[in-house]
Scaffold this active site. Structure first.
Site, short mmCIF file in Angstrom:
data_model
loop_
_atom_site.label_atom_id
_atom_site.label_comp_id
_atom_site.label_asym_id
_atom_site.label_seq_id
_atom_site.Cartn_x
_atom_site.Cartn_y
_atom_site.Cartn_z
CE LYS A 1 -0.81 -0.46 4.92
NZ LYS A 1 -1.08 -0.72 5.72
NE ARG B 1 -6.81 0.47 11.15
CZ ARG B 1 -5.84 0.37 10.76
NH1 ARG B 1 -4.33 1.37 10.57
NH2 ARG B 1 -5.26 -1.39 10.17
CE1 TYR C 1 11.72 32.64 0.54
CE2 TYR C 1 11.15 30.57 1.10
CZ TYR C 1 11.03 31.31 0.64
OH TYR C 1 10.73 31.26 -1.62
CG MET D 1 7.29 24.06 -1.36
SD MET D 1 6.54 24.64 -2.71
CE MET D 1 5.73 25.61 -1.72
C1 LIG Z 1 -0.25 -1.66 7.01
C2 LIG Z 1 -1.11 -2.89 6.87
C3 LIG Z 1 0.07 -4.46 8.02
C4 LIG Z 1 1.63 -3.64 7.66
O1 LIG Z 1 2.05 -3.60 8.42
P1 LIG Z 1 3.28 -3.10 8.86
O2 LIG Z 1 3.77 -3.31 10.46
O3 LIG Z 1 4.06 -1.99 7.75
O4 LIG Z 1 3.81 -4.76 8.30
C5 LIG Z 1 -0.63 -5.18 7.64
N1 LIG Z 1 -2.38 -5.32 7.87
C6 LIG Z 1 -3.04 -4.28 7.76
C7 LIG Z 1 -4.00 -4.03 8.07
C8 LIG Z 1 -2.25 -3.00 7.78
O5 LIG Z 1 -3.86 -2.15 7.47
#
Ligand SMILES: *Cc1c(COP(=O)(O)O)cnc(C)c1O
Length: 368
Positions: A38, A136, A264, A313
């Site tokens: 992701k 969550r 700046y 920036m």
């Molecule tokens: C992002 C995520 C992971 C990966 O977690 P890491 O700590 O980066 O290994 C695993 N499961 C879910 C549901 C996540 O959102």
């Protein structure tokens, strides 16, 4: 894109392969491996990394959002892809791209059933998430009977996996809490398997779950940050290789005389004659503004060059008074995990945010 930019994030394919096999060696040969890619593979470049993982034999890939899964499919990735956080409005796109949703509430479960019925599909792979403490996403443990009854009555869906997520797998002070999550998950998944008479893949552990809780590996593990080079302590991290090295070049060197300022709002005013170097990376690229004024540093010729004045920036200015260097010389923003973790802590954050925050305008270049 952006082949002309001198600031680049180099992605080391050997490092990702090394880290993948390191975590494989920590799990049973029968335990499946889900590579979490992701957020552009934690800022590293999802397509390149997914291709490497696919070639190494990863079982599953995971993304957060549907668009991220579509990008992988359009690049030719064939492995099963779990979408951890699909949105109800766009569920039909999952079907077009053979993406497998996490269905985490009655609202999304029922909407997905409608989508599948409309498409006249059968046996579509889905994943169901339970909330065992993170609060969550996920069904409550007390929802389990109703979830089972919905799944019994809808053969359009095939329950491929059931999962949950650990709250504090990296924190051994929370061992009791984590054990509670593990027990609760075990109970839920046993009930579902028994009552539906199926054997869905069960998974609970992220990177630090893999390291700290061998009992919580179940049938599959979901590894994210570990693949990119970060364990949950210095010892684990030292066994991993950094995947993304962030480097640039000195654009210009200035001599700053006493009383002159840099950047700046005259963020830095010099009391002596010094030398500053300007580097083409700034807060728009993920270099936090709170690294300004000697909090952050880059590495030039193996020496630390601290930030002068405010982070701009698109640029930072660093102190190179005592460093042998010239315009055009190579600069490392980070070249090892220690750099990343140090800059992260100096920005009051963690390695996850540091590496995912590297802006998309910085080109990713695959090496090795
Ligand atoms: C992002 C995520 C992971 C990966 O977690 P890491 O700590 O980066 O290994 C695993 N499961 C879910 C549901 C996540 O959102």
């Amino acid at each position: 894109m952006n082949k002309t930019h001198v600031t680049v994030l180099e992605i080391d394919s050997k490092a990702i392969i090394h880290n993948y096999h390191y975590f494989k060696s920590k799990i049973k040969p029968t335990t499946k491996f889900m590579g979490v890619v992701k957020a552009f593979a934690y800022g590293n470049e999802a397509v390149a990394i997914a291709k490497i993982l696919e070639k190494e034999g990863v079982d599953y890939l995971a993304v957060a959002f549907i668009d991220e899964g579509i990008a992988l499919r359009e690049a030719g990735i064939n492995k099963p892809i779990l979408v951890l956080h699909p949105q109800t409005e766009t569920l039909h796109h999952l079907l077009t791209y053979q993406l497998e949703p996490n269905l985490y509430s009655f609202r999304i479960l029922n909407q997905f059933i409608e989508v599948i019925k409309t498409a006249k599909l059968n046996n579509y792979p889905i994943h169901v998430k339970f909330n065992t403490g993170l609060n969550r996403l996920g069904f409550k443990p007390t929802d389990v009977d109703e979830v089972i009854s919905i799944l019994k009555n809808n053969s359009e869906l095939h329950l491929t996996s059931i999962f949950s997520h650990l709250v504090a797998s990296e924190d051994l002070n929370e061992r009791a809490f984590t054990q509670n999550q593990i027990d609760s998950f075990k109970k839920l998944s046993d009930q579902i398997s028994k009552e539906l008479n199926i054997n869905p893949i069960r998974h609970l552990s992220n990177t630090s779950g893999v390291i700290n809780y061998p009992d919580a590996h179940f049938d599959m593990v979901r590894v994210g940050i570990g693949l990119y080079g970060f364990g949950n302590d210095t010892e684990e991290t030292s066994k991993l290789k950094l995947v993304g090295t962030l480097k640039s070049r000195i654009s210009q060197i200035h001599t700053i005389n006493p009383g002159e300022s840099v950047g700046y709002n005259r963020g830095f005013i010099s009391s002596e004659t010094i030398k500053s170097a300007t580097i083409p990376i700034g807060h728009a690229d993920g270099i936090h503004r709170n690294l300004g004024n000697k909090v952050g540093y880059v590495t030039i010729n193996n020496q630390k060059a601290y930030f002068l004045g405010n982070v701009c920036m698109d640029m930072i200015m660093v102190d190179v008074t005592n460093i042998q260097c010239e315009e055009g010389d190579e600069v490392f923003i980070f070249k090892n995990q220690e750099n990343v973790e140090d800059l992260a802590s100096r920005s009051n954050t963690i390695s996850y945010e540091m590496i995912t925050g590297i802006s998309q305008r910085i080109p990713r270049k695959l090496i090795n």
